[in-house]
Design a protein around this motif. Structure first.
Motif, PDB file in Angstrom:
ATOM      1  N   ARG A 111       4.191  13.258   4.748  1.00  0.00           N
ATOM      2  CA  ARG A 111       4.902  12.197   5.446  1.00  0.00           C
ATOM      3  C   ARG A 111       5.587  11.277   4.428  1.00  0.00           C
ATOM      4  O   ARG A 111       6.723  10.843   4.614  1.00  0.00           O
ATOM      5  CB  ARG A 111       3.922  11.394   6.306  1.00  0.00           C
ATOM      6  CG  ARG A 111       4.636  10.517   7.317  1.00  0.00           C
ATOM      7  CD  ARG A 111       3.637   9.762   8.154  1.00  0.00           C
ATOM      8  NE  ARG A 111       2.748   8.973   7.304  1.00  0.00           N
ATOM      9  CZ  ARG A 111       1.566   8.511   7.710  1.00  0.00           C
ATOM     10  NH1 ARG A 111       1.130   8.775   8.906  1.00  0.00           N
ATOM     11  NH2 ARG A 111       0.815   7.797   6.906  1.00  0.00           N
ATOM     12  N   PHE A 158       2.105   1.922  -3.350  1.00  0.00           N
ATOM     13  CA  PHE A 158       0.994   2.473  -4.138  1.00  0.00           C
ATOM     14  C   PHE A 158       0.859   3.972  -3.869  1.00  0.00           C
ATOM     15  O   PHE A 158       0.682   4.771  -4.784  1.00  0.00           O
ATOM     16  CB  PHE A 158      -0.286   1.725  -3.758  1.00  0.00           C
ATOM     17  CG  PHE A 158      -1.493   2.096  -4.571  1.00  0.00           C
ATOM     18  CD1 PHE A 158      -1.522   1.861  -5.930  1.00  0.00           C
ATOM     19  CD2 PHE A 158      -2.597   2.670  -3.964  1.00  0.00           C
ATOM     20  CE1 PHE A 158      -2.637   2.189  -6.675  1.00  0.00           C
ATOM     21  CE2 PHE A 158      -3.712   2.999  -4.698  1.00  0.00           C
ATOM     22  CZ  PHE A 158      -3.729   2.759  -6.054  1.00  0.00           C
ATOM     23  N   GLU A 159       0.997   4.341  -2.602  1.00  0.00           N
ATOM     24  CA  GLU A 159       0.931   5.772  -2.256  1.00  0.00           C
ATOM     25  C   GLU A 159       2.075   6.535  -2.921  1.00  0.00           C
ATOM     26  O   GLU A 159       1.870   7.621  -3.466  1.00  0.00           O
ATOM     27  CB  GLU A 159       1.014   5.954  -0.737  1.00  0.00           C
ATOM     28  CG  GLU A 159      -0.254   5.568  -0.011  1.00  0.00           C
ATOM     29  CD  GLU A 159      -0.132   5.710   1.496  1.00  0.00           C
ATOM     30  OE1 GLU A 159       0.857   6.284   1.975  1.00  0.00           O
ATOM     31  OE2 GLU A 159      -1.040   5.235   2.195  1.00  0.00           O
ATOM     32  N   THR A 216       1.307   6.940  -6.568  1.00  0.00           N
ATOM     33  CA  THR A 216       0.215   7.893  -6.783  1.00  0.00           C
ATOM     34  C   THR A 216       0.726   9.317  -6.662  1.00  0.00           C
ATOM     35  O   THR A 216       0.481  10.146  -7.525  1.00  0.00           O
ATOM     36  CB  THR A 216      -0.903   7.658  -5.759  1.00  0.00           C
ATOM     37  OG1 THR A 216      -1.295   6.313  -5.823  1.00  0.00           O
ATOM     38  CG2 THR A 216      -2.091   8.557  -6.040  1.00  0.00           C
ATOM     39  N   THR A 223       0.836  -1.202   0.000  1.00  0.00           N
ATOM     40  CA  THR A 223       0.000   0.000   0.000  1.00  0.00           C
ATOM     41  C   THR A 223       0.870   1.251   0.000  1.00  0.00           C
ATOM     42  O   THR A 223       0.555   2.232  -0.652  1.00  0.00           O
ATOM     43  CB  THR A 223      -0.899   0.041   1.243  1.00  0.00           C
ATOM     44  OG1 THR A 223      -0.092  -0.135   2.393  1.00  0.00           O
ATOM     45  CG2 THR A 223      -1.936  -1.056   1.195  1.00  0.00           C
ATOM     46  N   ARG A 224       1.992   1.182   0.750  1.00  0.00           N
ATOM     47  CA  ARG A 224       2.849   2.357   0.814  1.00  0.00           C
ATOM     48  C   ARG A 224       3.457   2.646  -0.569  1.00  0.00           C
ATOM     49  O   ARG A 224       3.552   3.801  -0.995  1.00  0.00           O
ATOM     50  CB  ARG A 224       3.946   2.141   1.864  1.00  0.00           C
ATOM     51  CG  ARG A 224       4.809   3.330   2.105  1.00  0.00           C
ATOM     52  CD  ARG A 224       4.119   4.425   2.885  1.00  0.00           C
ATOM     53  NE  ARG A 224       3.902   4.042   4.276  1.00  0.00           N
ATOM     54  CZ  ARG A 224       3.196   4.765   5.144  1.00  0.00           C
ATOM     55  NH1 ARG A 224       2.622   5.883   4.760  1.00  0.00           N
ATOM     56  NH2 ARG A 224       3.043   4.361   6.371  1.00  0.00           N
ATOM     57  N   SER A 253      -3.334  13.800  -2.409  1.00  0.00           N
ATOM     58  CA  SER A 253      -3.847  14.438  -1.194  1.00  0.00           C
ATOM     59  C   SER A 253      -5.366  14.473  -1.202  1.00  0.00           C
ATOM     60  O   SER A 253      -5.994  14.398  -0.149  1.00  0.00           O
ATOM     61  CB  SER A 253      -3.261  15.839  -1.000  1.00  0.00           C
ATOM     62  OG  SER A 253      -3.264  16.549  -2.192  1.00  0.00           O
ATOM     63  N   PHE A 254      -5.955  14.529  -2.383  1.00  0.00           N
ATOM     64  CA  PHE A 254      -7.420  14.553  -2.459  1.00  0.00           C
ATOM     65  C   PHE A 254      -8.033  13.262  -1.918  1.00  0.00           C
ATOM     66  O   PHE A 254      -9.087  13.283  -1.305  1.00  0.00           O
ATOM     67  CB  PHE A 254      -7.857  14.778  -3.912  1.00  0.00           C
ATOM     68  CG  PHE A 254      -9.341  14.772  -4.098  1.00  0.00           C
ATOM     69  CD1 PHE A 254     -10.093  15.892  -3.792  1.00  0.00           C
ATOM     70  CD2 PHE A 254     -10.003  13.644  -4.549  1.00  0.00           C
ATOM     71  CE1 PHE A 254     -11.461  15.884  -3.945  1.00  0.00           C
ATOM     72  CE2 PHE A 254     -11.365  13.625  -4.704  1.00  0.00           C
ATOM     73  CZ  PHE A 254     -12.094  14.747  -4.400  1.00  0.00           C
ATOM     74  N   VAL A 255      -7.379  12.142  -2.163  1.00  0.00           N
ATOM     75  CA  VAL A 255      -7.943  10.885  -1.678  1.00  0.00           C
ATOM     76  C   VAL A 255      -7.444  10.537  -0.276  1.00  0.00           C
ATOM     77  O   VAL A 255      -7.659   9.434   0.199  1.00  0.00           O
ATOM     78  CB  VAL A 255      -7.673   9.707  -2.635  1.00  0.00           C
ATOM     79  CG1 VAL A 255      -8.336   9.934  -3.967  1.00  0.00           C
ATOM     80  CG2 VAL A 255      -6.196   9.472  -2.809  1.00  0.00           C
ATOM     81  N   GLY A 256      -6.807  11.512   0.367  1.00  0.00           N
ATOM     82  CA  GLY A 256      -6.507  11.331   1.780  1.00  0.00           C
ATOM     83  C   GLY A 256      -5.161  10.713   2.080  1.00  0.00           C
ATOM     84  O   GLY A 256      -4.932  10.253   3.185  1.00  0.00           O
ATOM     85  N   MET A 257      -4.254  10.692   1.106  1.00  0.00           N
ATOM     86  CA  MET A 257      -2.926  10.176   1.406  1.00  0.00           C
ATOM     87  C   MET A 257      -2.103  11.288   2.055  1.00  0.00           C
ATOM     88  O   MET A 257      -2.268  12.452   1.726  1.00  0.00           O
ATOM     89  CB  MET A 257      -2.219   9.731   0.121  1.00  0.00           C
ATOM     90  CG  MET A 257      -2.869   8.531  -0.516  1.00  0.00           C
ATOM     91  SD  MET A 257      -2.133   8.178  -2.102  1.00  0.00           S
ATOM     92  CE  MET A 257      -3.159   6.811  -2.636  1.00  0.00           C
ATOM     93  N   GLU A 288      -1.655  15.988  -6.352  1.00  0.00           N
ATOM     94  CA  GLU A 288      -2.933  16.605  -5.967  1.00  0.00           C
ATOM     95  C   GLU A 288      -3.991  15.552  -5.733  1.00  0.00           C
ATOM     96  O   GLU A 288      -4.773  15.621  -4.796  1.00  0.00           O
ATOM     97  CB  GLU A 288      -3.386  17.581  -7.055  1.00  0.00           C
ATOM     98  CG  GLU A 288      -2.549  18.823  -7.048  1.00  0.00           C
ATOM     99  CD  GLU A 288      -3.312  20.031  -7.556  1.00  0.00           C
ATOM    100  OE1 GLU A 288      -4.541  20.091  -7.367  1.00  0.00           O
ATOM    101  OE2 GLU A 288      -2.681  20.899  -8.150  1.00  0.00           O
ATOM    102  N   THR A 289      -4.031  14.565  -6.642  1.00  0.00           N
ATOM    103  CA  THR A 289      -4.975  13.474  -6.450  1.00  0.00           C
ATOM    104  C   THR A 289      -4.634  12.722  -5.173  1.00  0.00           C
ATOM    105  O   THR A 289      -5.520  12.352  -4.414  1.00  0.00           O
ATOM    106  CB  THR A 289      -4.942  12.519  -7.653  1.00  0.00           C
ATOM    107  OG1 THR A 289      -5.296  13.248  -8.811  1.00  0.00           O
ATOM    108  CG2 THR A 289      -5.907  11.376  -7.474  1.00  0.00           C
TER     109      THR A 289
END
Lengths: 522, 375
Positions: B255, B234-235, B238, B231-232, B247-251, B244-245
């Protein structure tokens, strides 16, 4: 049967002696296996405004690109003013008097208007010395002739989008265009700018310029266009005189089905407040107060529309709710719990989903596959990942499921990069993602921007479905029609303040229009 | 589909390779050298003896690691130009601990390796932190940190307790910290006899064969897994494509920026640690300038298109032409600097991604014309 009638009525309207300014006959064009155009005919009469109507991907732009010499047709021929021509490159199209104004402007930001317009055809005196004086004079004359009121000495970066578009129009006129092609000209404009543009188009037509407009905004076609050619999947359906049809009929012809505007669901008199904003103050990046004491409430099972002209704080409002922007003072509560100045993650966990204004910039990762885009908010949830390890099989299943449920096309697109999907289908992916985790509040910012009428209808239905499920929806849109059609209550935002909240049933477009420009403010 | 994709990725690389050697050849001709013999000597220098091949592998380990470091940062949208400084910090910490600490074998290496990796990671994270907190461009910070690391190296090197007089080098690190393979065996009498009998062994044993390549391999596999399965990762990807996307999806983009730079720094630090513990003379030397491993990492990552597996091969490739060029210089007299030209041209061709398409289209058309003519 109907088709015959229209062809006939069309003929009646045409002055018999006129020769078509542009005549494209039986145009075929394919890209690989994709047959983009299959025998399209287009006849544009001189001095008229001719609309080219069709859904996204119907082939409108391809047809115009052929006319402008960017592509060459496989079969078919083109004649300009009755003379058959073979346009093989853009330069030739310009020589034949064809000029295109693209949706995305091609201007050098730091140059003045005159410099931009001269670019590529500079006037010189002597050897290579640019004659700015003469250029300025000529361009100003041209601008006045068509009442474009462009200041030629101003730099492009200091101009509004509407003015930049006029510069583009002036540019093609300066190159001697008699036939102007406008690609989605109002997509980027505010409603006032759009009105001005339509006036300009009228002026141009009355000066015997011929205009072809690519669009899917039917109300604008009704307002300015004389004729309309409808293209559906690479075939032209028919050409009609705009006055003979109403908006619904045109829309139906474009999408091959009747557009039924679903009557608004009555709000169940819910008392439960989902979102409560109080005295919100938000600054923009430059430290200017963009939201100045806004208070709002959205109840369950209600769509609250926020109407307003662009740049009045809508963007900052949404960013504050989703915690992408710092709140200076005031509170944002969901279910009574304060969420301002926490993290976006917390906002999402509290049950808020959002459809962003610009799906390319902040909604999607264009290089990712459809499945990866769908999981963007839930990749950390079980069972999609365990101990930080993602389960690709389950994610694909999840995506396949949503693709089917939300009718995203092409089917089985879970592993295709999302940039290969059409705009409407990209938006469906966002909606699928934002709705599938069952949020209590959906913040939709311009959810139908740049979509064709079929996709708009689809988005609206999805919003209504949310409403039926007793969810709260905050709809922010620059399209007044959309707000009027969808909302239960409408809040008008002006200069960072909510200047009125009205029941949608008890207001009119005129009243709203006045409020949006600050007219209702005491 | 997968195969097709791989082919699509490799075609531009081979075009760049051809272009690089072609332009390099032209330069050689202009300077009066024989390109064919030079290139043959270079090939000989890579493949002729097992010793050479082992040398290529040994030298590739730090290159693969710094390449990986830059690639990971690139994947998360950051330009880690600081690999050089992080490499140096890793080397410095490893050297100090290798000289000063006294621990049993294996444990000694593990201790200094971990310390070096963490120190270099923190060095990298400083740039990440300043970017996340104040929005300062990580490139500027990294370049400054490179110089700080460079002079830190010089300062510590100049300490009298570290320096060997008249040698202009530091004390060697203790043998317990070294990671060379067969080092001990070489010295036992029994093996000495065997080595003397078997030229293949003696050849290989002359090199600095060490476990560095296994560290690099492990890092490649770990980062590949990290980017594609976790998952990390993937972050990271992304935010690398569209922050921008993200941070928009809450990542948590901030950090992740720090974390990404930490991991990138750690990998570069690992390169420094295996270099000092694996390659003789196991000492710090007085540096006149940057060693260049970190900066080479940038083009290794670029040529690998930021894929971890790609870094493995591109690291091996650049190590190979580096090693091969020595023999070329000795045997034919062609200056080894020619590989810099070749490298530059390869990068140029890779940076112009549509170039190979133009060439392919041109060839295709020519073929068609020929067909028509024959008709």
């Amino acid at each position: 049967m109907e088709l015959e009638r229209t062809e006939q009525s069309l003929l009646e309207h045409l002055p018999a002696k006129n020769v078509a300014a542009v005549s494209m006959c039986n145009i075929h064009k394919s890209f690989g296996k994709n047959h983009a155009l299959r025998g399209v005919d287009l006849n544009v009469m001189p001095g008229t405004i001719h609309a080219l109507l069709g859904e996204n991907g119907a082939g409108k732009s391809t047809l115009m690109n052929i006319l402008c010499g960017f592509y060459h047709q496989d079969i078919g021929f083109i004649s300009i003013n009755g003379k058959q021509v073979n346009i093989t490159n853009p330069k030739m199209a310009i020589d034949y008097g064809i000029g295109m104004v693209h949706q995305h402007f091609m201007l050098v930001q730091t140059f003045t208007v005159a410099q931009n317009i001269m670019l590529g055809s500079e006037l010189t005196k002597g050897i290579g010395v640019i004659d700015f004086k003469r250029a300025n004079r000529e361009i100003t004359e041209l601008s006045n002739e068509y009442r474009l009121t462009v200041n030629t000495k101003k730099k492009v970066l200091d101009m509004s989008v509407g003015m930049q578009q006029r510069v583009e129009i002036l540019k093609v006129l300066y190159r001697g265009a008699e036939i102007l092609i406008l690609d989605e000209p109002t997509a980027v404009l505010t409603s006032q700018e759009a009105n001005d543009l339509m006036q300009i188009m009228r002026n141009l037509a009355s000066n015997n310029k011929t205009i072809v407009v690519i669009t899917h905004k039917i109300n604008e076609i009704k307002r300015v266009c004389d004729f309309c050619t409808i293209i559906r999947r690479g075939e032209n359906v028919l050409t009609v005189h705009v006055d003979d049809y109403n908006e619904q009929q045109l829309g139906a012809m474009m999408v091959e089905r009747e557009i039924v505007s679903v009557p608004r669901l009555k709000t169940t008199k819910s008392k439960k407040t989902i979102l409560e904003i109080k005295d919100l103050v938000v600054k923009d990046d430059r430290g200017v107060k963009k939201i100045n004491g806004v208070s709002l409430e959205v109840k369950a099972g209600e769509i609250l529309g926020v109407a307003g002209v662009d740049e009045n704080g809508q963007q900052e409002l949404v960013e504050a709710i989703t915690c992408l922007r710092k709140v200076e003072s005031g509170t944002i509560k969901i279910h009574g719990k304060e969420i301002q100045n926490t993290t976006t993650k917390n906002v999402i966990c509290s049950g808020i989903s959002a459809i962003p204004e610009d799906r390319h910039r902040s909604g999607l990762v264009m290089k990712f596959s459809v499945a990866e885009n769908m999981i963007l908010k839930r990749y950390k949830e079980k069972p999609f990942s365990r101990c930080g390890r993602m389960n690709k099989i389950l994610i694909k299943q999840f995506a396949d499921d949503l693709i089917e449920k939300f009718d995203i096309r092409p089917p089985n697109c879970a592993e295709i990069p999302i940039k290969k999907l059409s705009g409407g289908n990209q938006q469906k992916v966002i909606i699928a993602r934002e709705v599938s985790n069952n949020p209590d509040l959906l913040v939709a910012m311009q959810p139908t921007r740049g979509l064709d009428i079929g996709a708009i209808e689809y988005v609206h239905q999805k919003l209504w479905e949310q409403k039926k499920k007793e969810k709260a929806i905050l709809l922010i849109s620059l399209e007044l029609n959309e707000i009027m059609e969808m909302s239960d209550r409408i809040a008008v935002i002006y200069n960072g303040e909510i200047i009125a909240v009205v029941e949608a049933d008890a207001t009119s477009e005129e009243e709203m229009g006045a409020l949006m420009v600050g007219g209702g403010k005491k | 589909m997968n195969k097709f994709n791989l082919k699509k990725k490799l075609v531009p690389f081979f075009f760049a390779l051809l272009g690089g050697f072609f332009v390099g050849g032209l330069c050689l001709i202009c300077c009066g050298y024989d390109p064919i013999n030079s290139y043959l000597a270079m090939l000989e220098g890579i493949f002729a003896k097992p010793k050479y091949m082992v040398q290529v592998i040994v030298k590739s380990a730090p290159l693969i690691l710094t390449g990986l470091s830059v690639a990971l940062a690139f994947k998360s949208g950051l330009f880690n130009i600081g690999a050089e400084g992080q490499y140096m910090v890793g080397l410095l910490v490893a050297a100090l601990m290798g000289i000063k600490l006294s621990l049993p074998p294996v444990i000694h290496f593990l201790a200094l390796f971990i310390a070096a990796v963490i120190a270099a990671g923190v060095w990298g994270a400083v740039a990440g932190f300043l970017k996340a907190k104040f929005g300062i461009n990580e490139v500027v910070i990294s370049i400054m940190l490179n110089w700080i690391a460079f002079y830190l190296h010089k300062y510590i090197f100049a300490q009298p307790w570290l320096l060997v007089r008249n040698l202009d080098a530091s004390l060697p690190i203790r043998e317990t910290a070294r990671i060379s393979i067969f080092q001990k065996f070489k010295e036992t009498a029994q093996w000495k006899g065997m080595i003397a009998k078997n030229p293949l062994f003696s050849d290989i044993f002359k090199t600095d064969l060490n476990i560095g390549i296994f560290v690099a391999l492990l890092a490649v596999i770990l980062i590949h897994y990290f980017l594609n399965k976790t998952t990390r990762g993937f972050e990271f990807k992304t935010m690398g494509i569209n922050h921008e996307t993200a941070s928009f999806v809450g990542m948590n983009v901030k950090r992740n920026t720090v974390l990404s730079m930490f991991i990138a720094g750690a990998i570069s630090g690992a390169a420094g640690a295996i270099q000092i513990t694996g390659v003789s003379p196991y000492r710090m030397t007085n540096l006149a300038g940057f060693e260049g491993y970190g900066n080479e990492g940038i083009y290794i990552a670029l040529v690998a298109n930021c894929s971890p597996i790609g870094c493995l091969f591109s690291g091996l490739f650049f190590s190979a032409i580096k090693c091969g060029s020595s023999l070329m210089q000795i045997k034919v007299g062609t200056p080894r600097e020619i590989i810099k030209i070749i490298t530059g041209v390869i990068i140029f061709f890779i940076a112009v991604p549509f170039l190979h398409k133009l060439i392919l289209n041109y060839l295709q058309k020519k073929k068609e014309n020929k067909l028509e003519n024959t008709k």
